[in-house]
Design an enzyme around this catalytic site. Sequence first.
Site, PDB file in Angstrom:
ATOM      1  N   GLU A  41      -0.903  -8.929   4.754  1.00 59.36           N
ATOM      2  CA  GLU A  41      -0.787  -9.137   6.204  1.00 59.36           C
ATOM      3  C   GLU A  41      -2.142  -9.117   6.902  1.00 59.36           C
ATOM      4  OE1 GLU A  41      -0.979  -4.670   6.000  1.00 59.36           O
ATOM      5  OE2 GLU A  41      -0.363  -6.330   4.710  1.00 59.36           O
ATOM      6  N   CYS A  81       0.844  -1.202   0.000  1.00 63.40           N
ATOM      7  CA  CYS A  81       0.000   0.000   0.000  1.00 63.40           C
ATOM      8  C   CYS A  81       0.882   1.257   0.000  1.00 63.40           C
ATOM      9  CB  CYS A  81      -0.970  -0.040   1.182  1.00 63.40           C
ATOM     10  SG  CYS A  81      -2.375   1.090   1.021  1.00 63.40           S
ATOM     11  N   HIS A 129      -3.415  -5.691   0.945  1.00 62.45           N
ATOM     12  CA  HIS A 129      -2.719  -5.974   2.202  1.00 62.45           C
ATOM     13  C   HIS A 129      -2.686  -7.473   2.504  1.00 62.45           C
ATOM     14  CE1 HIS A 129      -2.356  -1.850   3.980  1.00 62.45           C
ATOM     15  NE2 HIS A 129      -3.333  -1.602   3.124  1.00 62.45           N
TER      16      HIS A 129
END
Length: 224
Positions: A197, A86, A195
Amino acid sequence: MKFGVVVFPGSNCDRDVAYVTRDLLGQPTRMVWHQDTDIADLDVVIIPGGFSYGDYLRCGAIARFSPVMQQVVEHAQKGKLVLGICNGFQVLTEAGLLPGALARNQDLHFICDRVPLTVESTNSLWTQAYNPGEVITLPIAHGEGRFYADEATLSEIEDNGQVLFRYAGENPNGSLNNIAGICDRQGNVLGMMPHPERASDPVLGGSDGLKLFQGLLEKVVALA
């Protein structure tokens, strides 16, 4: 494998990333402050999402001048691994480690959603744990995620197989060629707007992102 997570003023996904590398994968991980200038001990540097320096001037435009970024550039030039997620992707384009730029979303609105992505290539350290053409779901949260490059650069990226992820179905932000994530020509630097994660712990509703990190570890084991 030792991971380093860069922390800028305004970063807000750094601990999410560290949770994945340290707690889920059991790998040594240290937080790297933006003023640090020694990252020689790291195998993988991750620039997380957030709003570095408040996104003033332009997303990632100030962060690229942080002391740590010169070290990140040298780290990448040595063929070591760098991941920008990002805002981290934006920083990598500003630093010249990845081609193109990230512009305002086509509808000029901040987008927070989960989106399907197609894994375009598995001939990469970053995507080797996926299957070619596999469709995965990852969260996005950005206001400036529309990938843009001039025609020549875009053709070069496509011809070199540097597009690793594309938005599947509806394009959420107007990115050219539905591009969601690209690598550099060497393949050791990856930038992506979604994302991974945030989709690594099943408790959060999905674990499609975990394979991105697991693939790196599998490669290390194979080489041992």
